[in-house]
Design a protein around this motif. Sequence first.
Motif, short mmCIF file in Angstrom:
data_model
loop_
_atom_site.label_atom_id
_atom_site.label_comp_id
_atom_site.label_asym_id
_atom_site.label_seq_id
_atom_site.Cartn_x
_atom_site.Cartn_y
_atom_site.Cartn_z
N MET A 151 0.85 -1.11 0.05
CA MET A 151 -0.15 0.04 0.07
C MET A 151 0.92 1.05 0.06
SD MET A 151 -2.79 1.43 2.89
CE MET A 151 -3.85 0.17 2.40
N THR A 152 1.91 1.18 0.78
CA THR A 152 2.61 2.32 0.87
C THR A 152 3.43 2.60 -0.26
OG1 THR A 152 2.97 2.10 3.35
CG2 THR A 152 4.40 3.56 2.34
N GLU A 153 3.90 1.52 -1.06
CA GLU A 153 4.65 1.85 -2.28
C GLU A 153 3.94 2.24 -3.37
OE1 GLU A 153 7.19 -1.33 -5.38
OE2 GLU A 153 6.12 -1.83 -3.60
N TYR A 154 2.57 1.79 -3.31
CA TYR A 154 1.33 2.13 -4.16
C TYR A 154 1.26 3.62 -4.15
CZ TYR A 154 -2.95 2.72 -6.77
OH TYR A 154 -3.83 3.41 -7.40
N LEU A 155 1.14 4.16 -2.97
CA LEU A 155 0.85 5.42 -2.72
C LEU A 155 1.85 6.32 -3.24
CD1 LEU A 155 -0.97 5.24 0.68
CD2 LEU A 155 -2.16 5.81 -1.38
N ASN A 156 3.24 6.04 -2.71
CA ASN A 156 4.22 6.88 -3.02
C ASN A 156 4.49 6.87 -4.69
OD1 ASN A 156 4.63 7.20 -0.45
ND2 ASN A 156 6.29 5.81 -0.02
N SER A 157 4.08 6.08 -5.35
CA SER A 157 4.27 5.83 -6.81
C SER A 157 3.25 6.53 -7.60
CB SER A 157 4.22 4.26 -7.30
OG SER A 157 2.75 3.99 -7.20
N GLY A 158 2.46 7.52 -6.86
CA GLY A 158 1.53 8.47 -7.70
C GLY A 158 2.12 9.56 -7.88
N THR A 159 1.16 10.32 -8.65
CA THR A 159 1.58 11.80 -9.37
C THR A 159 0.67 12.50 -8.84
OG1 THR A 159 0.70 11.51 -11.47
CG2 THR A 159 2.81 10.65 -11.24
N ASN A 160 0.98 13.98 -9.01
CA ASN A 160 0.29 15.10 -8.57
C ASN A 160 -0.90 14.86 -9.51
OD1 ASN A 160 1.89 15.83 -6.56
ND2 ASN A 160 2.92 17.22 -7.60
N ASP B 297 -8.42 3.17 -4.14
CA ASP B 297 -7.59 2.08 -4.97
C ASP B 297 -6.43 1.51 -3.83
OD1 ASP B 297 -8.94 2.39 -7.14
OD2 ASP B 297 -7.40 3.76 -8.15
N ALA B 298 -5.95 2.17 -3.31
CA ALA B 298 -4.93 1.56 -2.17
C ALA B 298 -5.70 0.56 -1.23
CB ALA B 298 -4.38 2.72 -1.57
N ALA B 299 -6.77 1.04 -0.96
CA ALA B 299 -7.65 0.02 0.12
C ALA B 299 -7.89 -1.06 -0.30
CB ALA B 299 -8.74 0.75 0.68
N ARG B 300 -8.07 -1.05 -1.91
CA ARG B 300 -8.51 -2.47 -2.35
C ARG B 300 -7.23 -3.52 -2.48
NH1 ARG B 300 -10.84 1.62 -5.84
NH2 ARG B 300 -13.08 1.16 -5.86
N LEU B 301 -6.20 -2.99 -2.26
CA LEU B 301 -5.01 -3.81 -1.88
C LEU B 301 -5.27 -4.65 -0.71
CD1 LEU B 301 -2.11 -1.58 -2.46
CD2 LEU B 301 -3.00 -3.21 -4.47
N VAL B 302 -5.88 -4.20 0.27
CA VAL B 302 -6.44 -5.16 1.35
C VAL B 302 -7.42 -6.07 1.09
CG1 VAL B 302 -6.86 -4.90 4.02
CG2 VAL B 302 -5.56 -2.99 2.86
N LEU B 303 -8.14 -5.66 0.38
CA LEU B 303 -9.35 -6.64 -0.24
C LEU B 303 -8.84 -7.76 -0.77
CD1 LEU B 303 -12.27 -7.42 -0.52
CD2 LEU B 303 -12.22 -6.13 -2.68
N ALA C 206 -1.39 5.18 7.14
CA ALA C 206 -0.58 5.26 5.56
C ALA C 206 -1.35 6.08 4.54
CB ALA C 206 -0.30 3.88 5.32
N LEU C 207 -2.67 5.99 4.64
CA LEU C 207 -3.66 6.51 3.68
C LEU C 207 -3.69 8.19 4.09
CD1 LEU C 207 -6.74 4.34 3.52
CD2 LEU C 207 -4.77 4.51 2.05
#
Length: 244
Positions: A78-87, A97-103, A140-141
Motif C-alpha cells: 500500500m505504501t509503495e502504491y501511494l508513493n508511486s502516484g503523481t500529482n 484504490d490503495a484500500a483495495r489492496l487489502v481486499l 498510511a492513507l
Amino acid sequence: MSEAPRRGPASDTTPPKPPIRDSLIAAAFQLFLERGYEQTTVDDIVTLAGVGRRSFFRYFPSKEDVVFPDHERCLADMTEYLNSGTNEDDPVERVCDAARLVLRMYAENPTFSVQRYRLTRKVPGLRAYELSVVWRYERALAGYLRERFAGHRDGTLNADVIAAAVVAAHNNGLRSWLRSDGEGDAAAAVDHALAHVRDTFGAETPGAARTTAEEPEDVVVVISKRGTPMWRVVREIESSLRQD
C-alpha cells in the motif's frame, strides 16, 4: 522374468513440503480451531509443524502475528502504491484504490480469511490487535493525503477524515462479505462502499471555498483615507455590494 521398473527419485512422486512459514500458519489455525486460541501455545504450534521455537519467532514476533501473517506485506504494498502516484492523480481515488489492496489480500484465500474473522470475533485480544493493524492502514492513507493537501485550509483535517472514511467504507464491505462466509463478490461490496466515499469527498478541493460559474465569489476593493471611521468603510462596502 523381467526386472521390475525402478521407482524414480522421491522428489518425483512426493509433493513438495510447504515452506516453514506456511506450515506454521496451517498448524496454528488447525490448533486454534481444535483447542481454541487461548489454549494453544507456541510450543504446540511448532510441535505440530515439526520445527523448533526459533523457527517460529524468525517469522512471527508473537502468537498474535501468526493470525495476521500478511498484513506487513500488504502495508508495504500500500505504501509503495501511494508513493508511486503523481500529482495528476485524484487523491481520493488513489486512496480508494490503495484500500483495495487489502481486499485483494483477503480475497486471495477466502477460507483462511473467514476462519480468521470468526476467530477474532471470539478473542478480545485479537480484536484489539486487529484494530492496531487497521490504524496503521489508516495512518498510511492519511499520510499520503496530508502531503497532497498540504497548504490547503484544513488540509490535515480533510486528510484524516477522508482516510478514516475510506477505512470505514472498506471494512463495511469486507465484513459483509466475511459474514456471508466468503460467498458472493467481495469486490462488489467494497466498491459499493467506496463509491460512497468518492461521491462525498471526490469532487471537493480541500480548503477551497465552494464556488460555481453561476455564483462567483464577490471581491470588493474599497479605497479610503487614513483615519476614516470603520463604520463609514463598512457602509461603503455594503453600498458597493447592493450596486452589484
